[in-house]
Design a protein around this motif. Structure first.
Motif, PDB file in Angstrom:
ATOM      1  N   THR A  78     -53.663  43.655 -68.154  1.00  0.00           N
ATOM      2  CA  THR A  78     -53.743  42.607 -67.142  1.00  0.00           C
ATOM      3  C   THR A  78     -52.785  41.495 -67.555  1.00  0.00           C
ATOM      4  O   THR A  78     -52.704  41.147 -68.734  1.00  0.00           O
ATOM      5  N   ASN A 162     -71.344  41.960 -76.354  1.00  0.00           N
ATOM      6  CA  ASN A 162     -70.414  40.832 -76.259  1.00  0.00           C
ATOM      7  C   ASN A 162     -69.804  40.478 -77.614  1.00  0.00           C
ATOM      8  O   ASN A 162     -69.052  39.508 -77.721  1.00  0.00           O
ATOM      9  N   SER A 206     -67.944  36.635 -76.713  1.00  0.00           N
ATOM     10  CA  SER A 206     -67.430  36.077 -75.458  1.00  0.00           C
ATOM     11  C   SER A 206     -68.362  36.439 -74.320  1.00  0.00           C
ATOM     12  O   SER A 206     -69.053  37.468 -74.351  1.00  0.00           O
ATOM     13  N   THR A 207     -68.398  35.604 -73.303  1.00  0.00           N
ATOM     14  CA  THR A 207     -69.168  35.886 -72.110  1.00  0.00           C
ATOM     15  C   THR A 207     -68.425  36.901 -71.245  1.00  0.00           C
ATOM     16  O   THR A 207     -67.250  37.178 -71.448  1.00  0.00           O
ATOM     17  N   LYS A 208     -69.137  37.452 -70.244  1.00  0.00           N
ATOM     18  CA  LYS A 208     -68.534  38.476 -69.388  1.00  0.00           C
ATOM     19  C   LYS A 208     -67.324  37.936 -68.631  1.00  0.00           C
ATOM     20  O   LYS A 208     -66.326  38.629 -68.441  1.00  0.00           O
ATOM     21  N   ASP A 209     -67.408  36.683 -68.175  1.00  0.00           N
ATOM     22  CA  ASP A 209     -66.307  36.105 -67.406  1.00  0.00           C
ATOM     23  C   ASP A 209     -65.267  35.424 -68.277  1.00  0.00           C
ATOM     24  O   ASP A 209     -64.348  34.773 -67.768  1.00  0.00           O
ATOM     25  N   LYS A 210     -65.400  35.552 -69.610  1.00  0.00           N
ATOM     26  CA  LYS A 210     -64.449  34.985 -70.579  1.00  0.00           C
ATOM     27  C   LYS A 210     -64.364  33.456 -70.495  1.00  0.00           C
ATOM     28  O   LYS A 210     -63.376  32.859 -70.916  1.00  0.00           O
ATOM     29  N   SER A 211     -65.401  32.813 -69.963  1.00  0.00           N
ATOM     30  CA  SER A 211     -65.383  31.350 -69.878  1.00  0.00           C
ATOM     31  C   SER A 211     -65.663  30.702 -71.230  1.00  0.00           C
ATOM     32  O   SER A 211     -65.346  29.530 -71.429  1.00  0.00           O
ATOM     33  N   LYS A 270     -64.198  27.017 -70.910  1.00  0.00           N
ATOM     34  CA  LYS A 270     -63.627  26.683 -69.611  1.00  0.00           C
ATOM     35  C   LYS A 270     -64.724  26.689 -68.567  1.00  0.00           C
ATOM     36  O   LYS A 270     -65.466  27.667 -68.452  1.00  0.00           O
ATOM     37  N   LYS A 271     -64.823  25.593 -67.785  1.00  0.00           N
ATOM     38  CA  LYS A 271     -65.887  25.501 -66.790  1.00  0.00           C
ATOM     39  C   LYS A 271     -65.434  24.611 -65.632  1.00  0.00           C
ATOM     40  O   LYS A 271     -64.821  23.564 -65.839  1.00  0.00           O
TER      41      LYS A 271
END
Length: 358
Positions: A78, A162, A206-211, A270-271
């Motif tokens: 990606t 994770n 890491s979280t699923k959404d990479k935040s 990141k949020k």
């Protein structure tokens, strides 16, 4: 007697005549019947049902073959790239309160290439910054200069986890000379002077959404490079400086690298805190096992990105650095004096254009 013979001759003649006619009629009847039942259907079938013409053995479709469409497997890579240019300008014409005309520009780029397949993830990030400022009566001055490369390779036990077993490489430097303005004769930094490299292994969550991405490494090698000998002789950025005798003669040159082994903790967060307002934080904490363990080097980036539309964005940011090896210097009566390590703060406010592509 003669009459009898005449009768016999007449009867024989009539019999012969009638027999031929009868035979002809019979033959005609048989022929007509055969013609209707056998011959005509065959003729009609051959005439009205002509066989289809044979296909050409060599046709255009056979000569020019259309290649089959190959289905490509989805890529494991990606890609994301963002280019931006921030500009600020102020001008005065007959302004009674006074002021100085100035213009500033900042060129920036962020590039991300991520490989992810099954249980393996490899993230590569490159960030570049370069900014300049020009004021009336003052030469062009550099306002920002950064080159940062991060590469993290991770492996996890299953797709639901994770947690990754990770190896991380981080490299930071700058492009051009830095000065303590207005002095532009003696640079205080150069390309690869300094340059910092971190290399270690550890665990990443890491979280699923990479935040949110947290990385912890109990064994991280840190190298500080000062590839300019003049700066190395001064002991800039924590390297061992040169030694001189009482008369000022050089005994040993300053070392151009410093090696450390310590513990590293990084956090990327990141949020979206409001509509079109995104908060981004990057924090790095490092402490050396061998030299003054417990003194923590801090590198923190805070940014608030305001999205106007797809191409126009504003940002407010600050970078905070504390490194026990970097000593602040000041001049007292024309003499440079080391004041010891101090917290370094840089604040940025910009509005500009951005363009995202893959």
């Amino acid at each position: 007697m003669k009459i009898k013979y005449h009768y016999l001759l007449l009867i024989g003649f009539l019999f012969l005549t009638n027999t031929t006619v009868f035979a002809q009629e019979v033959n005609d009847s048989i022929q007509n019947d055969t013609l209707k039942r056998i011959v005509l259907p065959v003729l009609n079938d051959n005439f009205y049902r002509k066989p289809k013409p044979e296909k050409l053995k060599y046709s255009f479709a056979r000569i020019v073959a259309v290649p089959a469409i190959e289905k490509k497997a989805p890529s494991c890579w990606t890609k994301k790239s963002i280019l931006g240019f921030d500009i600020s300008e102020i001008a005065f014409v007959n302004w009674s309160a006074g002021g100085t005309n100035s213009v500033s520009g900042l060129l920036k780029g962020d590039f991300n290439r991520t490989y992810e397949k099954k249980l393996v993830k490899w993230v590569n990030e490159l960030s570049v910054r370069y900014g300049m400022n020009k004021q009336d009566g003052i030469e062009i001055r550099k306002t920002d200069d950064a080159f940062r490369l991060n590469s993290t390779f991770g492996y996890r036990k299953d797709k639901e986890s994770n947690w990754f077993h990770s190896a991380k490489l981080n490299f930071n430097t700058q492009f051009t000379n830095g000065y303590r303005y207005p002095d532009k004769q003696n640079p205080i930094s150069r390309l690869f002077a300094p340059a910092y490299m971190f290399l270690g292994t550890g665990a990443e969550n890491s979280t699923k959404d990479k935040s949110r991405v947290i990385y912890f490494s109990p064994f991280t090698y840190k190298a500080t490079f000062v590839w300019d000998q003049t700066l190395a002789d001064k002991g800039s950025f924590g390297v061992e400086k040169a030694t001189y005798d009482t008369e000022g003669n050089l005994l040993t040159k300053g070392k151009r690298a410093k090696n450390e082994l310590g513990i590293l903790l990084t956090n990327n967060y990141k949020k979206e805190i409001a509509k079109n307002v995104v908060f981004v934080n990057t924090l790095s904490l490092y402490s050396d096992y061998l030299n003054n363990f417990g003194n923590v080097d801090v590198d923190c980036d805070l940014a608030l990105n305001l999205v106007v539309n797809q191409y126009v964005k504003a940002n407010i940011g600050a970078r905070i650095i504390y490194d026990d090896d970097i000593k602040n210097k000041t001049e007292v009566d024309g003499v440079t004096v080391n004041e010891g390590p101090k917290t370094q703060i840089k604040q940025v406010l910009g509005v500009g254009l951005t363009y995202a592509f893959k």
